[in-house]
Write a protein that holds these residues in place. Structure first.
Motif, PDB file in Angstrom:
ATOM      1  N   LEU A   1       0.862  -1.176   0.000  1.00 48.51           N
ATOM      2  CA  LEU A   1       0.000   0.000   0.000  1.00 48.51           C
ATOM      3  C   LEU A   1       0.899   1.227   0.000  1.00 48.51           C
ATOM      4  O   LEU A   1       1.564   1.519   0.992  1.00 48.51           O
ATOM      5  CB  LEU A   1      -0.921   0.015   1.230  1.00 48.51           C
ATOM      6  N   PHE A   2       0.944   1.919  -1.139  1.00 42.58           N
ATOM      7  CA  PHE A   2       1.783   3.114  -1.244  1.00 42.58           C
ATOM      8  C   PHE A   2       1.075   4.295  -0.585  1.00 42.58           C
ATOM      9  O   PHE A   2      -0.057   4.624  -0.928  1.00 42.58           O
ATOM     10  CB  PHE A   2       2.085   3.433  -2.709  1.00 42.58           C
ATOM     11  N   MET A   3       1.796   4.959   0.338  1.00 43.72           N
ATOM     12  CA  MET A   3       1.225   6.064   1.091  1.00 43.72           C
ATOM     13  C   MET A   3       1.629   7.424   0.538  1.00 43.72           C
ATOM     14  O   MET A   3       1.289   8.453   1.116  1.00 43.72           O
ATOM     15  CB  MET A   3       1.636   5.956   2.562  1.00 43.72           C
ATOM     16  N   GLY A   4       2.364   7.438  -0.580  1.00 47.10           N
ATOM     17  CA  GLY A   4       2.794   8.689  -1.189  1.00 47.10           C
ATOM     18  C   GLY A   4       3.644   8.389  -2.402  1.00 47.10           C
ATOM     19  O   GLY A   4       3.796   7.232  -2.817  1.00 47.10           O
ATOM     20  N   ASN A   5       4.204   9.430  -2.993  1.00 47.88           N
ATOM     21  CA  ASN A   5       5.063   9.255  -4.165  1.00 47.88           C
ATOM     22  C   ASN A   5       6.244   8.357  -3.832  1.00 47.88           C
ATOM     23  O   ASN A   5       6.923   8.552  -2.819  1.00 47.88           O
ATOM     24  CB  ASN A   5       5.563  10.605  -4.664  1.00 47.88           C
TER      25      ASN A   5
ATOM     26  N   ASN B   1      -3.976   4.259  -4.512  1.00 47.54           N
ATOM     27  CA  ASN B   1      -4.430   5.305  -5.427  1.00 47.54           C
ATOM     28  C   ASN B   1      -3.199   5.827  -6.161  1.00 47.54           C
ATOM     29  O   ASN B   1      -2.620   6.837  -5.793  1.00 47.54           O
ATOM     30  CB  ASN B   1      -5.130   6.422  -4.641  1.00 47.54           C
ATOM     31  N   CYS B   2      -2.774   5.060  -7.183  1.00 49.40           N
ATOM     32  CA  CYS B   2      -1.458   5.278  -7.777  1.00 49.40           C
ATOM     33  C   CYS B   2      -1.528   5.563  -9.276  1.00 49.40           C
ATOM     34  O   CYS B   2      -2.441   5.117  -9.976  1.00 49.40           O
ATOM     35  CB  CYS B   2      -0.582   4.040  -7.581  1.00 49.40           C
ATOM     36  N   THR B   3      -0.524   6.289  -9.717  1.00 42.59           N
ATOM     37  CA  THR B   3      -0.208   6.410 -11.131  1.00 42.59           C
ATOM     38  C   THR B   3       1.192   5.865 -11.329  1.00 42.59           C
ATOM     39  O   THR B   3       2.126   6.294 -10.657  1.00 42.59           O
ATOM     40  CB  THR B   3      -0.252   7.880 -11.588  1.00 42.59           C
ATOM     41  N   PHE B   4       1.336   4.875 -12.230  1.00 39.25           N
ATOM     42  CA  PHE B   4       2.629   4.230 -12.428  1.00 39.25           C
ATOM     43  C   PHE B   4       3.323   4.762 -13.670  1.00 39.25           C
ATOM     44  O   PHE B   4       2.710   4.899 -14.733  1.00 39.25           O
ATOM     45  CB  PHE B   4       2.449   2.715 -12.562  1.00 39.25           C
TER      46      PHE B   4
ATOM     47  N   ASN C   1      -0.932   9.238  -6.020  1.00 39.48           N
ATOM     48  CA  ASN C   1       0.461   8.939  -5.701  1.00 39.48           C
ATOM     49  C   ASN C   1       1.210   8.484  -6.949  1.00 39.48           C
ATOM     50  O   ASN C   1       0.793   7.539  -7.628  1.00 39.48           O
ATOM     51  CB  ASN C   1       0.541   7.847  -4.628  1.00 39.48           C
ATOM     52  N   GLN C   2       2.321   9.156  -7.252  1.00 42.32           N
ATOM     53  CA  GLN C   2       3.142   8.818  -8.409  1.00 42.32           C
ATOM     54  C   GLN C   2       4.165   7.761  -8.007  1.00 42.32           C
ATOM     55  O   GLN C   2       4.976   7.975  -7.104  1.00 42.32           O
ATOM     56  CB  GLN C   2       3.870  10.054  -8.935  1.00 42.32           C
ATOM     57  N   VAL C   3       4.151   6.595  -8.673  1.00 39.84           N
ATOM     58  CA  VAL C   3       5.088   5.513  -8.404  1.00 39.84           C
ATOM     59  C   VAL C   3       5.927   5.288  -9.659  1.00 39.84           C
ATOM     60  O   VAL C   3       5.397   4.944 -10.714  1.00 39.84           O
ATOM     61  CB  VAL C   3       4.369   4.211  -8.011  1.00 39.84           C
ATOM     62  N   THR C   4       7.245   5.480  -9.542  1.00 40.59           N
ATOM     63  CA  THR C   4       8.162   5.354 -10.673  1.00 40.59           C
ATOM     64  C   THR C   4       8.963   4.071 -10.531  1.00 40.59           C
ATOM     65  O   THR C   4       9.606   3.836  -9.508  1.00 40.59           O
ATOM     66  CB  THR C   4       9.116   6.560 -10.739  1.00 40.59           C
ATOM     67  N   LEU C   5       8.924   3.226 -11.578  1.00 47.88           N
ATOM     68  CA  LEU C   5       9.620   1.949 -11.591  1.00 47.88           C
ATOM     69  C   LEU C   5      10.558   1.921 -12.792  1.00 47.88           C
ATOM     70  O   LEU C   5      10.116   2.115 -13.927  1.00 47.88           O
ATOM     71  CB  LEU C   5       8.629   0.789 -11.680  1.00 47.88           C
ATOM     72  N   LYS C   6      11.848   1.651 -12.533  1.00 48.25           N
ATOM     73  CA  LYS C   6      12.822   1.644 -13.627  1.00 48.25           C
ATOM     74  C   LYS C   6      13.789   0.483 -13.468  1.00 48.25           C
ATOM     75  O   LYS C   6      14.256   0.191 -12.371  1.00 48.25           O
ATOM     76  CB  LYS C   6      13.608   2.960 -13.659  1.00 48.25           C
TER      77      LYS C   6
END
Length: 292
Positions: free
Chosen positions: A230-234, A253-256, A277-282
């Motif tokens: 559960l992501f609580m922020g960016n 509540n995320c944008t990937f 919440n912005q989640v960046t995966l690289k």
């Protein structure tokens, strides 16, 4: 001619340096520690944590078991194999409300087993469940295992600096900030609730059984595998060589934003592009998977 000769020397030295670093990294991937046998307690101590704001461990080479339980005071047990060379006993310092446990015992190296380190010391550190301040561990070589006998520990912040060694959480962590800065070793977060989880390491896998936090994870070689997240922020997660796999729970509540150079991307989240919440995966070489 003389200038070219100097340049060749510089290149040769640079090449040798790179080989040494590469050899260290490869060696670290395959080393294993000889277990201690016939161990005995060489020193133990209890210390009241009244008016103590931070417990700090400054260790050169040892495995550390951190146990949160219903003990009244901080309890330190130092073990060693007395059949080997006599080990130095730890020192304890109290400066401005910070307790520091210091140990400069080194590991030993055998020419008959060049692929092993021979650990000679380990610790059991018992922390009272009512202690609500900070814990810091600075260790050159050794594993850190955390166990909580309660539903949750009341530690505020955990800060770990590990050069070579694993971190394994066998309990449940509920705290403000969890931070690891390491070089070689796996990170097993277990179950963790935190305001922030901040991990920066070079070689090793990172796993979590359940995580609720703002997560910032930076890895060079290894996989990132997080379950029940559960992501609580960016949040940001990256690895150069390795896969990223995340299983979400309800309430996210995320944008990937995902990117890989060599690999596949599969995002099953129905709310991609709509979350707060912005989640960046690289990753450079590896797959990215997010399961809703």
């Amino acid at each position: 001619m003389e200038k070219n000769h100097s340049n060749n020397i510089v290149r040769a030295l640079a090449f040798i340096f790179i080989l040494i670093i590469l050899g260290f990294v490869i060696f670290s991937l395959f080393w294993q520690a000889e277990p201690l046998e016939d161990v005995k307690v060489i020193k133990e101590m209890e210390y009241s944590l009244t008016q103590i704001s931070k417990v700090s461990l400054d260790i050169r080479s040892a495995d550390i078991n951190i146990i949160v339980s219903n003990v009244p005071n901080l309890k330190i047990e130092q073990y060693s194999n007395l059949g080997k060379k006599k080990q130095k006993e730890f020192m304890l310092e109290n400066e401005n409300g910070v307790i520091t446990i210091k140990d400069d015992n080194d590991f030993s190296f055998s020419i008959f087993k060049p692929w092993t380190w021979d650990k000679e010391v380990y610790y059991n550190l018992y922390i009272p469940a009512h202690y609500q301040k900070d814990l810091s561990v600075d260790i050159e070589e050794g594993d850190v295992t955390f166990t909580s006998n309660n539903d949750s520990s009341k530690l505020r912040n955990i800060d770990l600096h590990l050069i070579t060694g694993d971190f394994i959480n066998e309990g449940y962590l509920n705290l403000q900030e969890f931070r690891i800065d390491g070089i070689t070793g796996d990170v097993r977060l277990g179950e963790i609730d935190a305001n922030t989880v901040d991990i920066k390491t070079i070689t090793g896998d990172i796993k979590a059984d359940r995580m609720k936090a703002v997560a910032n994870i930076q890895l060079t070689t290894g996989d990132i595998s997080l379950k029940k997240v559960l992501f609580m922020g960016n949040s940001k997660m990256s690895t150069v060589t390795g896969d990223i796999s995340i299983d979400l729970v309800e309430g996210n509540n995320c944008t990937f934003e995902s990117k890989t150079t060599v690999g596949d991307i599969r995002i099953d989240n129905n709310r991609v592009g709509e979350g707060t919440n912005q989640v960046t995966l690289k990753t450079t070489t590896g797959d990215i998977k997010v399961n809703d």
